[in-house]
Design a protein around this motif. Structure first.
Motif, PDB file in Angstrom:
ATOM      1  N   ALA A   1      -1.200   2.913   0.361  1.00  0.00           N
ATOM      2  CA  ALA A   1       0.410   2.520   0.656  1.00  0.00           C
ATOM      3  C   ALA A   1       1.469   3.152   1.827  1.00  0.00           C
ATOM      4  O   ALA A   1       2.219   2.151   2.234  1.00  0.00           O
ATOM      5  N   GLY A   2       1.260   4.584   1.381  1.00  0.00           N
ATOM      6  CA  GLY A   2       2.265   5.284   2.523  1.00  0.00           C
ATOM      7  C   GLY A   2       1.796   5.286   3.340  1.00  0.00           C
ATOM      8  O   GLY A   2       2.934   5.496   4.383  1.00  0.00           O
ATOM      9  N   ARG A   3       0.594   4.473   4.047  1.00  0.00           N
ATOM     10  CA  ARG A   3       0.167   4.727   5.388  1.00  0.00           C
ATOM     11  C   ARG A   3       0.881   3.415   6.323  1.00  0.00           C
ATOM     12  O   ARG A   3       0.587   3.330   7.399  1.00  0.00           O
ATOM     13  N   THR A   4       0.860   2.667   5.128  1.00  0.00           N
ATOM     14  CA  THR A   4       0.500   0.672   5.615  1.00  0.00           C
ATOM     15  C   THR A   4       1.851   0.620   6.502  1.00  0.00           C
ATOM     16  O   THR A   4       2.811   0.713   5.358  1.00  0.00           O
ATOM     17  N   PRO A   5       2.624  -0.127   7.736  1.00  0.00           N
ATOM     18  CA  PRO A   5       3.587  -0.036   7.984  1.00  0.00           C
ATOM     19  C   PRO A   5       3.695  -1.631   7.161  1.00  0.00           C
ATOM     20  O   PRO A   5       3.055  -2.461   6.865  1.00  0.00           O
ATOM     21  N   LYS A   6       4.845  -2.235   7.872  1.00  0.00           N
ATOM     22  CA  LYS A   6       5.556  -3.093   7.426  1.00  0.00           C
ATOM     23  C   LYS A   6       4.708  -4.874   7.494  1.00  0.00           C
ATOM     24  O   LYS A   6       4.931  -3.923   8.634  1.00  0.00           O
ATOM     25  N   GLY A   7       4.738  -5.208   7.161  1.00  0.00           N
ATOM     26  CA  GLY A   7       3.984  -6.462   7.667  1.00  0.00           C
ATOM     27  C   GLY A   7       2.702  -6.239   7.598  1.00  0.00           C
ATOM     28  O   GLY A   7       1.481  -8.405   7.796  1.00  0.00           O
ATOM     29  N   GLN A   8       1.441  -5.254   7.272  1.00  0.00           N
ATOM     30  CA  GLN A   8       0.391  -5.349   7.266  1.00  0.00           C
ATOM     31  C   GLN A   8       0.231  -5.653   5.475  1.00  0.00           C
ATOM     32  O   GLN A   8       0.627  -4.654   4.448  1.00  0.00           O
ATOM     33  N   TRP A   9      -1.249  -5.393   5.377  1.00  0.00           N
ATOM     34  CA  TRP A   9      -1.703  -6.028   3.856  1.00  0.00           C
ATOM     35  C   TRP A   9      -3.016  -4.390   3.719  1.00  0.00           C
ATOM     36  O   TRP A   9      -3.467  -4.214   4.592  1.00  0.00           O
TER      37      TRP A   9
ATOM     38  N   ARG B   1     -14.394  -1.392 -15.579  1.00  0.00           N
ATOM     39  CA  ARG B   1     -12.870  -2.548 -15.226  1.00  0.00           C
ATOM     40  C   ARG B   1     -12.998  -2.033 -14.027  1.00  0.00           C
ATOM     41  O   ARG B   1     -12.397  -1.918 -13.665  1.00  0.00           O
ATOM     42  N   MET B   2     -12.084  -3.786 -13.821  1.00  0.00           N
ATOM     43  CA  MET B   2     -11.497  -3.373 -12.761  1.00  0.00           C
ATOM     44  C   MET B   2     -10.060  -3.146 -13.045  1.00  0.00           C
ATOM     45  O   MET B   2      -9.637  -3.213 -13.941  1.00  0.00           O
ATOM     46  N   PRO B   3      -8.965  -2.875 -11.711  1.00  0.00           N
ATOM     47  CA  PRO B   3      -7.458  -3.249 -11.600  1.00  0.00           C
ATOM     48  C   PRO B   3      -6.779  -4.392 -12.201  1.00  0.00           C
ATOM     49  O   PRO B   3      -7.552  -5.358 -12.035  1.00  0.00           O
ATOM     50  N   THR B   4      -5.866  -4.156 -13.070  1.00  0.00           N
ATOM     51  CA  THR B   4      -4.801  -4.668 -13.216  1.00  0.00           C
ATOM     52  C   THR B   4      -3.993  -5.021 -12.549  1.00  0.00           C
ATOM     53  O   THR B   4      -3.549  -4.585 -11.325  1.00  0.00           O
ATOM     54  N   PRO B   5      -3.351  -6.721 -11.922  1.00  0.00           N
ATOM     55  CA  PRO B   5      -2.215  -6.603 -10.827  1.00  0.00           C
ATOM     56  C   PRO B   5      -0.786  -5.599 -11.266  1.00  0.00           C
ATOM     57  O   PRO B   5      -0.365  -5.361  -9.823  1.00  0.00           O
ATOM     58  N   ALA B   6      -0.597  -5.135 -12.515  1.00  0.00           N
ATOM     59  CA  ALA B   6       0.287  -4.310 -12.825  1.00  0.00           C
ATOM     60  C   ALA B   6       0.336  -2.860 -12.509  1.00  0.00           C
ATOM     61  O   ALA B   6       0.981  -2.893 -11.904  1.00  0.00           O
ATOM     62  N   GLU B   7      -1.284  -2.343 -12.116  1.00  0.00           N
ATOM     63  CA  GLU B   7      -1.443  -1.336 -11.858  1.00  0.00           C
ATOM     64  C   GLU B   7      -1.695  -0.940  -9.797  1.00  0.00           C
ATOM     65  O   GLU B   7      -0.961  -0.187  -9.422  1.00  0.00           O
ATOM     66  N   LEU B   8      -1.732  -2.424  -9.482  1.00  0.00           N
ATOM     67  CA  LEU B   8      -1.788  -2.487  -8.260  1.00  0.00           C
ATOM     68  C   LEU B   8       0.163  -2.749  -7.332  1.00  0.00           C
ATOM     69  O   LEU B   8       0.173  -2.285  -6.348  1.00  0.00           O
ATOM     70  N   ASN B   9       0.661  -3.315  -8.811  1.00  0.00           N
ATOM     71  CA  ASN B   9       2.006  -3.068  -8.255  1.00  0.00           C
ATOM     72  C   ASN B   9       2.654  -1.795  -8.146  1.00  0.00           C
ATOM     73  O   ASN B   9       3.334  -0.881  -8.006  1.00  0.00           O
ATOM     74  N   GLN B  10       2.159  -1.093  -8.736  1.00  0.00           N
ATOM     75  CA  GLN B  10       2.304   0.393  -8.979  1.00  0.00           C
ATOM     76  C   GLN B  10       2.142   1.013  -8.378  1.00  0.00           C
ATOM     77  O   GLN B  10       2.743   2.164  -7.981  1.00  0.00           O
ATOM     78  N   ALA B  11       0.871   1.027  -7.945  1.00  0.00           N
ATOM     79  CA  ALA B  11       0.588   1.483  -6.677  1.00  0.00           C
ATOM     80  C   ALA B  11       0.867   1.591  -5.066  1.00  0.00           C
ATOM     81  O   ALA B  11       1.673   2.216  -4.573  1.00  0.00           O
ATOM     82  N   ALA B  12       0.990   0.466  -5.377  1.00  0.00           N
ATOM     83  CA  ALA B  12       1.676  -0.536  -4.190  1.00  0.00           C
ATOM     84  C   ALA B  12       2.966  -1.711  -4.319  1.00  0.00           C
ATOM     85  O   ALA B  12       2.750  -2.582  -4.769  1.00  0.00           O
ATOM     86  N   PRO B  13       4.113  -1.041  -4.113  1.00  0.00           N
ATOM     87  CA  PRO B  13       5.421  -1.800  -5.209  1.00  0.00           C
ATOM     88  C   PRO B  13       5.642  -2.816  -4.065  1.00  0.00           C
ATOM     89  O   PRO B  13       6.235  -4.025  -4.133  1.00  0.00           O
ATOM     90  N   ASP B  14       5.965  -2.276  -2.743  1.00  0.00           N
ATOM     91  CA  ASP B  14       6.089  -3.242  -1.484  1.00  0.00           C
ATOM     92  C   ASP B  14       5.518  -3.510  -0.556  1.00  0.00           C
ATOM     93  O   ASP B  14       5.784  -4.050   0.263  1.00  0.00           O
ATOM     94  N   THR B  15       4.084  -3.265  -0.670  1.00  0.00           N
ATOM     95  CA  THR B  15       3.130  -3.811   0.546  1.00  0.00           C
ATOM     96  C   THR B  15       1.757  -4.298  -0.125  1.00  0.00           C
ATOM     97  O   THR B  15       1.280  -4.547  -1.489  1.00  0.00           O
ATOM     98  N   PRO B  16       1.421  -6.019  -0.084  1.00  0.00           N
ATOM     99  CA  PRO B  16       0.870  -6.457   0.520  1.00  0.00           C
ATOM    100  C   PRO B  16      -0.450  -5.617  -0.046  1.00  0.00           C
ATOM    101  O   PRO B  16      -1.369  -5.415   0.707  1.00  0.00           O
ATOM    102  N   VAL B  17      -1.478  -6.186  -1.718  1.00  0.00           N
ATOM    103  CA  VAL B  17      -2.377  -5.765  -1.799  1.00  0.00           C
ATOM    104  C   VAL B  17      -3.053  -6.946  -1.914  1.00  0.00           C
ATOM    105  O   VAL B  17      -3.014  -7.359  -3.161  1.00  0.00           O
ATOM    106  N   PHE B  18      -4.668  -7.107  -1.811  1.00  0.00           N
ATOM    107  CA  PHE B  18      -5.443  -8.210  -1.650  1.00  0.00           C
ATOM    108  C   PHE B  18      -7.016  -7.203  -2.378  1.00  0.00           C
ATOM    109  O   PHE B  18      -7.437  -6.597  -1.745  1.00  0.00           O
ATOM    110  N   VAL B  19      -7.458  -7.006  -3.386  1.00  0.00           N
ATOM    111  CA  VAL B  19      -7.816  -6.347  -3.682  1.00  0.00           C
ATOM    112  C   VAL B  19      -9.553  -7.665  -4.179  1.00  0.00           C
ATOM    113  O   VAL B  19      -9.613  -8.884  -5.477  1.00  0.00           O
ATOM    114  N   LEU B  20     -10.774  -8.176  -3.349  1.00  0.00           N
ATOM    115  CA  LEU B  20     -11.295  -8.785  -4.087  1.00  0.00           C
ATOM    116  C   LEU B  20     -12.574  -8.583  -4.942  1.00  0.00           C
ATOM    117  O   LEU B  20     -12.945  -7.159  -4.503  1.00  0.00           O
ATOM    118  N   HIS B  21     -13.122  -9.007  -5.827  1.00  0.00           N
ATOM    119  CA  HIS B  21     -13.962  -8.337  -6.967  1.00  0.00           C
ATOM    120  C   HIS B  21     -15.004  -8.978  -6.409  1.00  0.00           C
ATOM    121  O   HIS B  21     -15.127 -10.274  -7.200  1.00  0.00           O
TER     122      HIS B  21
END
Length: 630
Positions: A116-124, A140-160
């Motif tokens: 998240a710290g390396r990904t430029p704005k506009g990228q996922w 277990r899988m990650p939760t949306p809350a954990e994704l929000n905490q890890a990357a609050p501003d960068t879009p994250v899509f995790v396919l399971h």
């Protein structure tokens, strides 16, 4: 290019040219029943010109020959994945953060946070397949809350798997999901108490909601697509893969999405041989697409590096089932057969082969009714190669019908990743026969193995070979009893010669013998000798395709072809690479695991007996230590 120094090997008299490459001091498994083992081979103009012992092959060393010492390591024919979405995977590889092989969710989230710290704005940030919650120590899988905490501003899509996707708030917004967004057919947008999307998407049972959301993410330009594909092919070479059959798939349009591999083939820059299929993308237009294609090209068109293999893995959208084992078996349209028959007839009349995505026996039986009708007109068995893909729940009676019509089957290790879900729904007895490999082999049906990577299984072929040999999932669930497992020799054959049969190239590849393609891999560990648990940890340290050294590591580092600089520079691959290799378990750790497993199984058995009044309930234990007794 430098050569490995090999003492005592000098050019033979009169052999000014000699071979291009000589491999010596090897433990070669040829796959050729007439000569199953050798220690050396020679390559010229991309083909094997000699194979035998070191003394026999030494005569082929010339003044320009590259002599490579295998240092006694195991050498096998190049692996051939018979069902890999290699074209689509290559177009996206450098954009993806791979969790393949990551042992814990904690590590996976740490990777995501750093990216998240390396990904430029506009990228996922996208984690797209190759992992399962069962592989994590947390299970277990990650939760949306954990994704929000890890990357609050960068879009994250995790396919399971084919089951679900988890998005953070930024991705929900970027994908355009709101309170008013309706659930698509076959999918569900999970919502909070106020009706707002909470970041979880469910395939119910169709995965189209997952893939259409992923399609909203930014893509690469043409130059970076070429770089991405070359790096993906090098990653496949890392595991000894030299050929792949591309099964096409959704969101892979011809000719647009094929342009990259076509350009690389023209430039001589492919490092994996590819046989590709064409997949109609738009429901309602399938026959129009197929008609246009059969009048333009023919299977076999191309060369040894890139060739058309036929249509599929869908011919008509209505005839395809879904493979989400967390959901009930999908009910297909009651009348898809008429359009499906027209598609099959069109292909056969033009000499086209095809492959069909079919997970369940019920789907396969309906398709076979159509084929048997056409067989009465003389179309089956015919000269066109055709096969079913997946076939997890196919039954013995159905296998007999497939054999009678001249069909083949390509199986994948989807149960490595979905075995627990299948077992939870259908029970361990059904899982023990899913897919029924023994019956397929006994019926004489041509059989090939693959992965179905990259959106479910990992592209690492050794994970698939581990599943074939041990019958265990990535979470170490034992699916099959010992009598249903295949030998290492047979498993390797399914992953070499089996794939060549699918493309009609089983007279030039899949075996190491004179006149055949010089496609082989020098392995880090001996596939035939390592503990079964260690098979998934094998890699190649030298991979050769058509006499070209396309991957080199360890003592051979620097012998392979240079790749262009990785682009974009913020790519997750630049920081983390691809498959996250872990060390094979030590003998001591393995012994401790076996002891722990035995204790656990003993306790489970005691509880089972107690529940059936076959043993007295265990009294609470009291611990007595004489050092502290009174």
């Amino acid at each position: 290019m430098p050569t490995m120094p090999v003492g005592g090997v000098t050019p033979a008299a009169g052999a000014a040219e000699g071979a291009d490459v000589v491999l010596r001091n090897a433990s070669i498994h040829t796959g050729d029943p007439s000569r199953p083992a050798a220690t050396a081979l020679a390559v010229r103009a991309g083909r094997i010109t000699a194979i035998g012992d070191d003394a026999e092959v030494a005569a082929h060393v010339g003044s320009r020959t590259k002599v490579v010492d295998a240092l006694g390591r195991r050498v096998v024919p190049g692996l051939n994945d018979s069902h890999l979405h290699v074209i689509r995977g290559g177009l996206n590889y450098v954009l993806e953060l791979r969790w393949d092989g990551v042992p814990s969710l904690c590590q996976a989230l740490a990777m995501l946070r750093e990216q998240a710290g390396r990904t430029p704005k506009g990228q996922w940030i996208r984690v797209v397949g190759g992992w399962s919650a069962d592989q994590f120590t947390e299970r277990r899988m990650p939760t949306p809350a954990e994704l929000n905490q890890a990357a609050p501003d960068t879009p994250v899509f995790v396919l399971h798997l084919y089951q679900s996707a988890i998005l953070n708030r930024a991705a929900v917004h970027a994908a355009g999901f709101t309170r008013d967004t309706p659930d698509p057919r076959g999918g569900q947008i999970v919502r909070d108490r106020d009706g707002r999307p909470n970041g979880v998407l469910l395939a119910a049972p169709s995965a189209l909601i997952l893939y259409s959301t992923l399609a909203a993410a930014p893509t690469l330009d043409a130059a970076d697509r070429k770089i991405s594909t070359r790096y993906f092919l090098r990653e496949l070479n890392r595991f000894g893969l030299t050929s792949a059959v591309d099964a096409a798939g959704g969101f892979q349009s011809f000719p647009d999405n094929y342009a990259t591999v076509i350009e690389l083939a023209r430039a001589g820059e492919l490092s994996v041989r590819i046989g590709y299929h064409l997949f109609p993308q738009t429901a309602g237009q399938e026959l129009a697409d197929l008609t246009r294609w059969v009048e333009t090209v023919r299977p076999g068109d191309g060369d040894e590096w890139l060739r058309l293999n036929g249509a599929g893995e869908n011919l008509t959208w209505a005839a395809a089932d879904f493979e989400n084992f967390s959901e009930p078996r999908p009910q297909l349209s009651a009348d898809y057969e008429s359009e499906f028959e027209r598609a099959v007839r069109l292909l056969l009349e033009h000499g086209w082969g095809f492959r069909l995505h079919a997970t369940y026996d019920q789907t396969i039986r309906r398709d076979l009714v159509v084929f048997e009708k056409l067989a009465a007109e003389g179309h089956f068995p015919g000269g066109s190669r055709w096969l079913f893909d997946h076939a997890e729940t196919v039954t013995p009676g159905t296998l007999e019908r497939i054999a009678a019509l001249g069909g083949a089957i390509s199986v994948q290790n989807r149960m490595s990743f979905q075995g627990q879900a299948f077992t939870d729904r259908y029970g361990p007895q059904a899982a023990a026969h899913t897919p029924p490999l023994k019956e397929m082999l006994a019926g004489g049906i041509p059989l090939a193995a693959g992965t179905d990577a990259t959106r479910v299984s990992s592209y690492n072929p050794w994970v698939a070979l581990h599943w074939l040999v041990t019958g265990r999932t990535v979470g170490d669930l034992a699916l099959y009893p010992p009598d249903r497992l295949v030998s290492r020799e047979r498993a390797l054959e399914l992953y070499t010669l089996g794939g060549a049969r699918i493309t009609g190239e089983d007279d030039v590849k899949g075996v190491l013998k004179e006149g055949w393609y010089a496609d082989f891999a020098v392995l880090s560990h001996d596939f035939f000798a390592v503990h079964p648990d260690d098979i998934a940890h094998i890699e190649a340290i030298l991979t050769v395709v058509g006499g070209r050294i396309v991957y080199a590591a360890a003592e051979y580092e620097g012998l392979d072809e240079a790749l262009p600089a990785l682009s974009p520079s913020w790519s997750p691959v630049a920081r983390f690479g691809g498959y996250q290799a872990t060390q094979p378990p030590s003998a001591g750790a393995r012994q401790a695991d076996l002891l722990a497993q035995a204790v656990a199984e003993g306790e489970q058995h005691r509880q089972w007996r107690a529940a059936r009044s076959l043993a007295a309930p265990q009294e609470p234990r009291t611990v007595f230590d004489p050092c502290f007794g009174t």
